[in-house]
Design an enzyme around this catalytic site. Structure first.
Site, PDB file in Angstrom:
ATOM      1  N   GLY A  11       0.831  -1.259  -0.009  1.00 18.98           N
ATOM      2  CA  GLY A  11       0.006   0.048  -0.044  1.00 18.98           C
ATOM      3  C   GLY A  11       0.632   1.236  -0.291  1.00 18.98           C
ATOM      4  O   GLY A  11       1.787   1.284  -0.705  1.00 18.98           O
ATOM      5  N   ALA A  77       2.496   2.973   9.671  1.00 16.40           N
ATOM      6  CA  ALA A  77       1.999   1.681  10.159  1.00 16.40           C
ATOM      7  C   ALA A  77       0.358   1.879  10.481  1.00 16.40           C
ATOM      8  O   ALA A  77      -0.005   2.743  11.158  1.00 16.40           O
ATOM      9  CB  ALA A  77       2.529   0.878  11.151  1.00 16.40           C
ATOM     10  N   GLY A  78      -0.605   1.042  10.082  1.00 18.52           N
ATOM     11  CA  GLY A  78      -2.113   1.185  10.481  1.00 18.52           C
ATOM     12  C   GLY A  78      -2.725   0.211  10.134  1.00 18.52           C
ATOM     13  O   GLY A  78      -2.549  -0.830   9.303  1.00 18.52           O
ATOM     14  N   ILE A  79      -4.012   0.087  10.940  1.00 16.70           N
ATOM     15  CA  ILE A  79      -4.882  -1.251  10.586  1.00 16.70           C
ATOM     16  C   ILE A  79      -6.405  -0.415  10.878  1.00 16.70           C
ATOM     17  O   ILE A  79      -6.446   0.493  11.372  1.00 16.70           O
ATOM     18  CB  ILE A  79      -4.912  -2.375  11.666  1.00 16.70           C
ATOM     19  CG1 ILE A  79      -5.097  -1.864  13.225  1.00 16.70           C
ATOM     20  CG2 ILE A  79      -3.639  -2.981  11.272  1.00 16.70           C
ATOM     21  CD1 ILE A  79      -5.178  -3.073  14.089  1.00 16.70           C
ATOM     22  N   TYR A 141     -11.064   3.542  14.102  1.00 14.02           N
ATOM     23  CA  TYR A 141     -10.343   3.941  13.176  1.00 14.02           C
ATOM     24  C   TYR A 141     -10.090   5.599  13.034  1.00 14.02           C
ATOM     25  O   TYR A 141      -9.102   6.180  13.066  1.00 14.02           O
ATOM     26  CB  TYR A 141     -10.582   3.586  11.869  1.00 14.02           C
ATOM     27  CG  TYR A 141      -9.426   3.876  10.721  1.00 14.02           C
ATOM     28  CD1 TYR A 141      -8.373   3.097  10.342  1.00 14.02           C
ATOM     29  CD2 TYR A 141      -9.990   4.900   9.811  1.00 14.02           C
ATOM     30  CE1 TYR A 141      -7.374   3.550   9.577  1.00 14.02           C
ATOM     31  CE2 TYR A 141      -9.023   5.262   8.792  1.00 14.02           C
ATOM     32  CZ  TYR A 141      -7.729   4.691   8.513  1.00 14.02           C
ATOM     33  OH  TYR A 141      -6.854   4.894   7.660  1.00 14.02           O
ATOM     34  N   PRO A 179      -4.592  11.061   4.287  1.00 11.44           N
ATOM     35  CA  PRO A 179      -4.871  10.630   2.998  1.00 11.44           C
ATOM     36  C   PRO A 179      -6.525  10.598   2.936  1.00 11.44           C
ATOM     37  O   PRO A 179      -7.322  10.646   3.839  1.00 11.44           O
ATOM     38  CB  PRO A 179      -4.454   9.500   2.740  1.00 11.44           C
ATOM     39  CG  PRO A 179      -3.165   9.407   3.810  1.00 11.44           C
ATOM     40  CD  PRO A 179      -3.540  10.443   4.894  1.00 11.44           C
ATOM     41  N   GLY A 180      -7.267  10.843   1.726  1.00 12.23           N
ATOM     42  CA  GLY A 180      -8.575  10.388   1.593  1.00 12.23           C
ATOM     43  C   GLY A 180      -8.826   9.134   1.310  1.00 12.23           C
ATOM     44  O   GLY A 180      -8.174   8.092   1.754  1.00 12.23           O
ATOM     45  N   ILE A 182      -7.887   6.083  -0.527  1.00 13.27           N
ATOM     46  CA  ILE A 182      -6.982   5.593  -1.378  1.00 13.27           C
ATOM     47  C   ILE A 182      -7.148   4.158  -1.829  1.00 13.27           C
ATOM     48  O   ILE A 182      -7.278   3.176  -0.928  1.00 13.27           O
ATOM     49  CB  ILE A 182      -5.563   5.677  -0.635  1.00 13.27           C
ATOM     50  CG1 ILE A 182      -5.242   7.035   0.032  1.00 13.27           C
ATOM     51  CG2 ILE A 182      -4.272   5.352  -1.369  1.00 13.27           C
ATOM     52  CD1 ILE A 182      -5.379   8.135  -0.985  1.00 13.27           C
TER      53      ILE A 182
END
Length: 240
Positions: A11, A77-79, A141, A179-180, A182
């Site tokens: 990503g 890093a993200g979930i 989130y 970010p929008g 993506i």
């Protein structure tokens, strides 16, 4: 420059690794568990992979202590977890915050000593436009991403003192990208008609790509007179 990017086996993170490597920077990237994807990114870019769950403070400290003289840290890093608030378990809620907010905190703490010693550095946190305006069925989130923005512009050691203000006199800049929508794996569970509706709501009339966000990161890495800012990368979906 020596660049560290977290969450970069796929990503947005992988796109950032490719862009910074093409620029000639030395790149290390952290990933949690997808060894095959990490090997593919390394084969393509020559960047150095480090398997590390950013929610584990000890592992972050060990991983980043092996990297010399970090110039740019990108906390990517993200979930995500798509569910109504009454369907989110406490474990899921805490895990999302552990990765997004605690992980960024641990990484920043790990690189700060070398940045302070040389009186320069750049930290880029990856938030989301949902951290600015919220998203239905993504309360955890959205809240976590708002926390990332708070870490960038809000309190760090004192409630009234922004991290960018705190570290600015030491030559360290702190910014975020938001970010929008993506096109990444995080959109895999989103129905195509929903994505089409989001595309139509975007003034530029397209969804974003990981490369769009990577370009914004590269700008902030080089922008010597920009700090304490949240750069929207959303095609105009949210205009503040």
């Amino acid at each position: 420059m020596n660049v560290v990017i977290t969450g970069a086996s796929r990503g947005i993170g992988a796109a950032a690794v490719r862009l910074f490597a093409r620029r000639g920077d030395r790149v290390w990237f952290l990933y949690e568990k997808n060894d095959d994807a990490a090997r593919a990114v390394t084969a393509e870019t020559g960047a150095q992979p480090i398997r590390c769950d950013v929610a584990d403070e000890a592992r972050v400290t060990d991983a980043l202590s092996a990297i010399p003289d970090v110039d740019v840290l990108i906390n990517n890093a993200g979930i995500a977890h798509y569910a109504l608030i009454n369907q989110i378990t406490p474990e899921q809620w805490h895990r999302i915050f552990a990765v997004h907010v605690d992980g960024a905190f641990y990484c920043i703490r790990a690189v700060l000593p070398s940045m302070l010693a040389k009186q320069r550095g750049c930290i880029i946190n990856v938030s989301s436009m949902w951290g600015q305006v919220g998203a239905s069925c993504e309360a955890a989130y959205s809240a976590a991403k708002a926390g990332v923005i708070g870490l960038t512009k809000g309190a760090f050691l004192a409630m009234t003192k922004a991290l960018a203000q705190e570290l600015g006199p030491s030559g360290i800049r702190v910014n975020a990208v938001a970010p929008g929508v993506i096109r990444t794996d995080m959109c895999a569970s989103v129905a195509e008609d929903v994505l089409e509706d989001l595309r139509q709501q975007t003034p530029i009339e397209r969804l974003g790509t990981p490369e769009d966000v990577a370009q914004a990161m590269a700008y902030l890495a080089d922008a010597a007179f920009v700090t304490g800012q949240v750069l929207p990368v959303n095609g105009g979906f949210v205009i503040t």
